[in-house]
Design an enzyme around this catalytic site. Structure first.
Site, short mmCIF file in Angstrom:
data_model
loop_
_atom_site.label_atom_id
_atom_site.label_comp_id
_atom_site.label_asym_id
_atom_site.label_seq_id
_atom_site.Cartn_x
_atom_site.Cartn_y
_atom_site.Cartn_z
N GLU A 1 0.57 -1.39 -0.04
CA GLU A 1 0.25 -0.47 -0.19
C GLU A 1 0.69 1.22 -0.15
OE1 GLU A 1 -4.00 -1.70 3.17
OE2 GLU A 1 -1.93 -0.72 3.63
N LYS B 1 -15.05 -0.69 6.24
CA LYS B 1 -13.94 -1.58 7.74
C LYS B 1 -12.30 -1.87 7.34
CE LYS B 1 -14.80 -6.37 8.42
NZ LYS B 1 -13.71 -6.91 8.04
N ASP B 2 -11.95 -0.98 7.93
CA ASP B 2 -10.68 -2.01 8.85
C ASP B 2 -9.85 -2.52 9.35
OD1 ASP B 2 -9.88 -0.37 10.17
OD2 ASP B 2 -8.14 0.92 9.48
N MET B 3 -8.54 -2.79 9.32
CA MET B 3 -8.13 -3.31 10.76
C MET B 3 -6.97 -2.88 11.76
SD MET B 3 -7.26 -7.00 8.82
CE MET B 3 -6.61 -7.71 9.99
N GLU B 4 -6.75 -1.42 11.66
CA GLU B 4 -6.16 -0.33 11.76
C GLU B 4 -6.66 0.67 12.25
OE1 GLU B 4 -5.34 -1.68 9.12
OE2 GLU B 4 -3.72 -3.75 9.70
N ASP C 1 -13.19 -3.75 -2.27
CA ASP C 1 -14.10 -4.93 -1.89
C ASP C 1 -14.93 -5.12 -0.95
OD1 ASP C 1 -11.43 -5.30 0.93
OD2 ASP C 1 -13.49 -5.93 1.47
N THR D 1 -5.94 0.86 2.70
CA THR D 1 -7.68 0.47 1.72
C THR D 1 -8.70 -0.32 3.05
OG1 THR D 1 -6.32 -2.25 2.07
CG2 THR D 1 -6.03 -0.87 0.31
N1 ADE Z 1 -8.59 -3.57 4.07
C1 ADE Z 1 -9.44 -3.97 3.24
N2 ADE Z 1 -10.68 -4.59 3.04
C2 ADE Z 1 -11.11 -4.77 4.40
C3 ADE Z 1 -11.70 -5.49 4.88
N3 ADE Z 1 -13.41 -5.86 4.44
N4 ADE Z 1 -11.56 -5.43 6.11
C4 ADE Z 1 -10.38 -5.33 6.87
N5 ADE Z 1 -9.83 -5.42 6.31
C5 ADE Z 1 -9.83 -4.66 5.07
#
Ligand code: ADE
Length: 261
Positions: free
Chosen positions: A27, A193-196, A219, A109
């Site tokens: 990224e 939605k993400d993870m950070e 996505d 992302t």
């Molecule tokens: N990063 C990119 N797409 C994601 C998703 N669906 N959930 C968490 N992090 C993401």
């Protein structure tokens, strides 16, 4: 600590230093190369996996930090999720703690919710962050678990000026989701939605540094395709799109005081 916080809040200097936190190497790469940023091997302690790149752009100091690779389980994949996110941003903010007008941008992302108007490739500025997988069903702990933090910067003007969408980013430690996650993501009124994001925003809150989320959709969370397939298919294009969007955001914020953003 109180003194440091009040100095930060009272700052009237124009923003001339930006910390950009990007989880994955793929990224970050197009942007780091585009700005000719140089790797700074002295930025982090030598035993952590994180990387830093720095340089100047339009008169502003730019530092990009990434999570680096996993060396503990020896998988060699990018470190991701809330633990590395909170630690990398905390260490970077400590390192830059004497910079008075710092803004942190979390770029990366995300998944997008089509029910909130998100489509693949869209760029979002986040109006706030919250967690969807920190469920602690004891009344006093519920708001702590959700960890909602509103973005202090007025992203609506910036989004209108730059042609981006806006919305809440919901954070969890999984790329996929469960039915329980779905309920909490809906309750968080999430557009992406993400993870950070929520972890980085938490480190920013501790340091009283404005947090700004810039997220490109790879996505569709409430769509029909497997998240991991869509994510991998669109990661490269999304990273190119970040490389285009980030300089525009820098141009918009640099030179403005925090309250003018
Ligand atoms: N990063 C990119 N797409 C994601 C998703 N669906 N959930 C968490 N992090 C993401």
């Amino acid at each position: 600590m109180r003194v440091v916080l009040s100095i930060r809040l009272a700052t009237t200097s124009p923003t001339n230093s930006v910390l950009i936190v990007i989880a994955m190497e793929a990224e970050a790469k197009p942007f780091v190369e585009h700005l000719d940023l140089l790797k700074d091997d002295n930025f982090f302690p030598s035993h952590v996996p994180f990387h830093a790149f720095s340089g100047t752009h339009n008169g502003s100091r730019v530092t990009v930090v990434t999570n680096g690779k996993d060396h503990i389980y020896e998988t060699g994949v990018d470190n991701c999720g809330t633990v590395p996110a909170a630690v990398v941003s905390f260490l970077a903010l400590e390192k830059l703690k004497d910079v008075p007008s710092l803004v942190l941008i979390n770029a990366g992302t995300c998944g997008g919710f089509q029910r909130k108007g998100a489509a693949i490739g869209d760029v979002f500025l986040t109006t706030g962050v919250a967690n969807h997988d920190r469920r602690i069903p004891i009344p006093d702990f519920i708001p702590y678990g959700v960890g909602k933090l509103d973005t202090k910067v007025s992203v609506l003007n910036m989004a209108a000026a730059l042609g981006f969408k806006t919305g809440v980013c919901t954070t969890g430690n999984s790329l996929d989701k469960t039915e329980e996650d779905d309920k909490h993501m809906l309750a968080n009124d999430a557009s992406v939605k993400d993870m950070e994001a929520a972890a980085i925003a938490w480190s920013c809150a501790l340091h009283q540094v404005p947090y700004l989320g810039l997220k490109v959709v790879t996505d569709i969370v409430d769509g029909n395709f497997a998240t991991q397939d869509e994510f991998l298919e669109n990661l490269h294009t999304a990273s190119q799109s970040l490389q285009k969007a980030l300089p525009n955001v820098l141009e918009y914020i640099v030179g403005k005081q925090h309250h003018e953003l």
